[in-house]
Scaffold this motif. Structure first.
Motif, PDB file in Angstrom:
ATOM      1  N   VAL A  18       0.841  -1.205   0.000  1.00 44.84           N
ATOM      2  CA  VAL A  18       0.000   0.000   0.000  1.00 44.84           C
ATOM      3  C   VAL A  18       0.875   1.253   0.000  1.00 44.84           C
ATOM      4  O   VAL A  18       0.633   2.190  -0.776  1.00 44.84           O
ATOM      5  CB  VAL A  18      -0.975  -0.011   1.200  1.00 44.84           C
ATOM      6  CG1 VAL A  18      -1.624   1.351   1.397  1.00 44.84           C
ATOM      7  CG2 VAL A  18      -2.032  -1.091   1.006  1.00 44.84           C
ATOM      8  N   GLU A  22       0.878   4.058  -2.931  1.00 49.99           N
ATOM      9  CA  GLU A  22       0.571   5.453  -2.597  1.00 49.99           C
ATOM     10  C   GLU A  22       1.722   6.362  -2.998  1.00 49.99           C
ATOM     11  O   GLU A  22       1.520   7.423  -3.599  1.00 49.99           O
ATOM     12  CB  GLU A  22       0.277   5.569  -1.100  1.00 49.99           C
ATOM     13  CG  GLU A  22      -0.249   6.929  -0.666  1.00 49.99           C
ATOM     14  CD  GLU A  22       0.798   7.933  -0.244  1.00 49.99           C
ATOM     15  OE1 GLU A  22       0.432   9.088  -0.016  1.00 49.99           O
ATOM     16  OE2 GLU A  22       2.001   7.588  -0.158  1.00 49.99           O
ATOM     17  N   ARG A  23       2.935   5.966  -2.696  1.00 56.11           N
ATOM     18  CA  ARG A  23       4.124   6.765  -3.040  1.00 56.11           C
ATOM     19  C   ARG A  23       4.212   6.969  -4.549  1.00 56.11           C
ATOM     20  O   ARG A  23       4.400   8.079  -5.032  1.00 56.11           O
ATOM     21  CB  ARG A  23       5.378   6.076  -2.508  1.00 56.11           C
ATOM     22  CG  ARG A  23       6.671   6.838  -2.801  1.00 56.11           C
ATOM     23  CD  ARG A  23       7.910   6.014  -2.483  1.00 56.11           C
ATOM     24  NE  ARG A  23       7.889   4.797  -3.292  1.00 56.11           N
ATOM     25  CZ  ARG A  23       7.970   3.559  -2.808  1.00 56.11           C
ATOM     26  NH1 ARG A  23       8.088   3.348  -1.522  1.00 56.11           N
ATOM     27  NH2 ARG A  23       7.949   2.526  -3.609  1.00 56.11           N
ATOM     28  N   TYR A  26       1.261   9.412  -5.720  1.00 56.18           N
ATOM     29  CA  TYR A  26       1.131  10.773  -5.227  1.00 56.18           C
ATOM     30  C   TYR A  26       2.420  11.580  -5.077  1.00 56.18           C
ATOM     31  O   TYR A  26       2.348  12.797  -4.912  1.00 56.18           O
ATOM     32  CB  TYR A  26       0.386  10.760  -3.889  1.00 56.18           C
ATOM     33  CG  TYR A  26      -1.043  10.293  -4.024  1.00 56.18           C
ATOM     34  CD1 TYR A  26      -1.960  11.027  -4.758  1.00 56.18           C
ATOM     35  CD2 TYR A  26      -1.468   9.107  -3.431  1.00 56.18           C
ATOM     36  CE1 TYR A  26      -3.272  10.602  -4.902  1.00 56.18           C
ATOM     37  CE2 TYR A  26      -2.779   8.678  -3.564  1.00 56.18           C
ATOM     38  CZ  TYR A  26      -3.671   9.426  -4.295  1.00 56.18           C
ATOM     39  OH  TYR A  26      -4.969   9.003  -4.441  1.00 56.18           O
ATOM     40  N   SER A  32       2.239  12.687  -1.393  1.00 51.77           N
ATOM     41  CA  SER A  32       2.487  11.427  -0.694  1.00 51.77           C
ATOM     42  C   SER A  32       2.559  11.686   0.804  1.00 51.77           C
ATOM     43  O   SER A  32       3.232  12.614   1.258  1.00 51.77           O
ATOM     44  CB  SER A  32       3.783  10.788  -1.190  1.00 51.77           C
ATOM     45  OG  SER A  32       3.971   9.537  -0.572  1.00 51.77           O
ATOM     46  N   GLU A  33       1.847  10.854   1.571  1.00 52.16           N
ATOM     47  CA  GLU A  33       1.730  11.083   3.011  1.00 52.16           C
ATOM     48  C   GLU A  33       2.670  10.243   3.861  1.00 52.16           C
ATOM     49  O   GLU A  33       2.976  10.608   4.976  1.00 52.16           O
ATOM     50  CB  GLU A  33       0.302  10.777   3.462  1.00 52.16           C
ATOM     51  CG  GLU A  33      -0.722  11.650   2.819  1.00 52.16           C
ATOM     52  CD  GLU A  33      -2.106  11.248   3.228  1.00 52.16           C
ATOM     53  OE1 GLU A  33      -2.546  11.682   4.303  1.00 52.16           O
ATOM     54  OE2 GLU A  33      -2.733  10.477   2.481  1.00 52.16           O
ATOM     55  N   LEU A  38      -0.988   7.083   6.536  1.00 52.73           N
ATOM     56  CA  LEU A  38      -1.882   6.102   5.914  1.00 52.73           C
ATOM     57  C   LEU A  38      -2.417   5.123   6.953  1.00 52.73           C
ATOM     58  O   LEU A  38      -3.617   4.837   6.988  1.00 52.73           O
ATOM     59  CB  LEU A  38      -1.161   5.349   4.797  1.00 52.73           C
ATOM     60  CG  LEU A  38      -0.692   6.206   3.618  1.00 52.73           C
ATOM     61  CD1 LEU A  38       0.177   5.372   2.674  1.00 52.73           C
ATOM     62  CD2 LEU A  38      -1.868   6.817   2.881  1.00 52.73           C
ATOM     63  N   CYS A  49     -11.682   0.087   4.704  1.00 52.57           N
ATOM     64  CA  CYS A  49     -10.417   0.118   3.975  1.00 52.57           C
ATOM     65  C   CYS A  49     -10.154  -1.262   3.392  1.00 52.57           C
ATOM     66  O   CYS A  49     -10.237  -2.265   4.103  1.00 52.57           O
ATOM     67  CB  CYS A  49      -9.282   0.535   4.904  1.00 52.57           C
ATOM     68  SG  CYS A  49      -9.526   2.205   5.595  1.00 52.57           S
ATOM     69  N   ASP A  94      -8.292   7.755  -0.334  1.00 54.84           N
ATOM     70  CA  ASP A  94      -7.365   7.254  -1.368  1.00 54.84           C
ATOM     71  C   ASP A  94      -7.988   6.090  -2.097  1.00 54.84           C
ATOM     72  O   ASP A  94      -8.577   5.200  -1.464  1.00 54.84           O
ATOM     73  CB  ASP A  94      -6.082   6.691  -0.728  1.00 54.84           C
ATOM     74  CG  ASP A  94      -4.955   7.676  -0.580  1.00 54.84           C
ATOM     75  OD1 ASP A  94      -5.103   8.827  -1.011  1.00 54.84           O
ATOM     76  OD2 ASP A  94      -3.917   7.271  -0.024  1.00 54.84           O
ATOM     77  N   VAL A  96      -6.192   3.778  -5.200  1.00 54.47           N
ATOM     78  CA  VAL A  96      -5.026   3.679  -6.069  1.00 54.47           C
ATOM     79  C   VAL A  96      -4.995   2.285  -6.693  1.00 54.47           C
ATOM     80  O   VAL A  96      -5.232   1.283  -6.012  1.00 54.47           O
ATOM     81  CB  VAL A  96      -3.717   3.919  -5.278  1.00 54.47           C
ATOM     82  CG1 VAL A  96      -2.489   3.710  -6.164  1.00 54.47           C
ATOM     83  CG2 VAL A  96      -3.699   5.322  -4.674  1.00 54.47           C
TER      84      VAL A  96
END
Length: 182
Positions: A18, A22-23, A26, A32-33, A38, A49, A94, A96
């Motif tokens: 995940v 995500e990286r 975003y 990107s968080e 996350l 989720c 999110d 993705v």
């Protein structure tokens, strides 16, 4: 060759995949968080989720959590422990899909699953912040833009808050029914 697709709850062993998805999705947008943020969002609502597996591969994920209408996660912070909100609005934070598996219906499959979950929870709406020019994609799925909700720069250039009713267009209830993707 076609592979089986399965949507299932997000599990601890999914985090490396995940975070990588995500990286990749975003970082180029400056959004990107990172793992801690996350994981905090998933911990706030683990029942909303999910990951999508194609064969043995984690092909995508969705993180959603209850938020009041016109509110959304702060990308600069992790989720704190807030009092449980009654059903009403489920915020899709999110969604993705792995780059090599896009344009095969996996995002729609995850969205149908999430919509069924929202309906089963008693939510009336699903909201999101469209980023990176995705407003058209979300509009085609019934989301309506609500300009002015997201301050300039909070989610990148051109970000727009959008929402849709989960009652207006019935969708199949959540299912772990397998289907083939080729």
């Amino acid at each position: 060759m076609a592979d089986t697709v399965r949507v299932r709850p997000l599990a601890d062993e999914d985090w490396d995949a995940v975070v990588a998805l995500e990286r990749d999705a975003y970082t180029g947008l400056g959004l990107s968080e990172g793992r801690a943020a996350l994981q905090s969002r998933a911990a706030a609502s683990p029942d909303t989720c999910f990951v999508a597996d194609v064969g043995a591969r984690t092909a995508g994920y969705v993180l959603a959590l209850p938020y009041p209408p016109h509110h959304y996660p702060d990308l600069t912070r992790t989720e704190g422990t807030a009092p449980a909100l009654p059903p009403g609005n489920l915020h899709l934070h999110d969604i993705v899909v792995a780059p090599g598996l896009r344009r095969r219906g996996l995002a729609r499959h995850l969205l149908r699953h999430l919509t069924g979950t929202a309906r089963a929870r008693g939510d009336e709406r699903i909201s999101l912040v469209a980023v990176g020019g995705t407003e058209r994609f979300w509009s085609a799925r019934g989301f309506v833009a609500e300009p002015g909700v997201v301050p300039v720069g909070a989610y990148g250039q051109g970000a727009v808050y959008m929402s849709k009713s989960v009652r207006a267009h019935p969708a199949p209830s959540p299912s772990t029914t397998l289907r083939e993707v080729s």
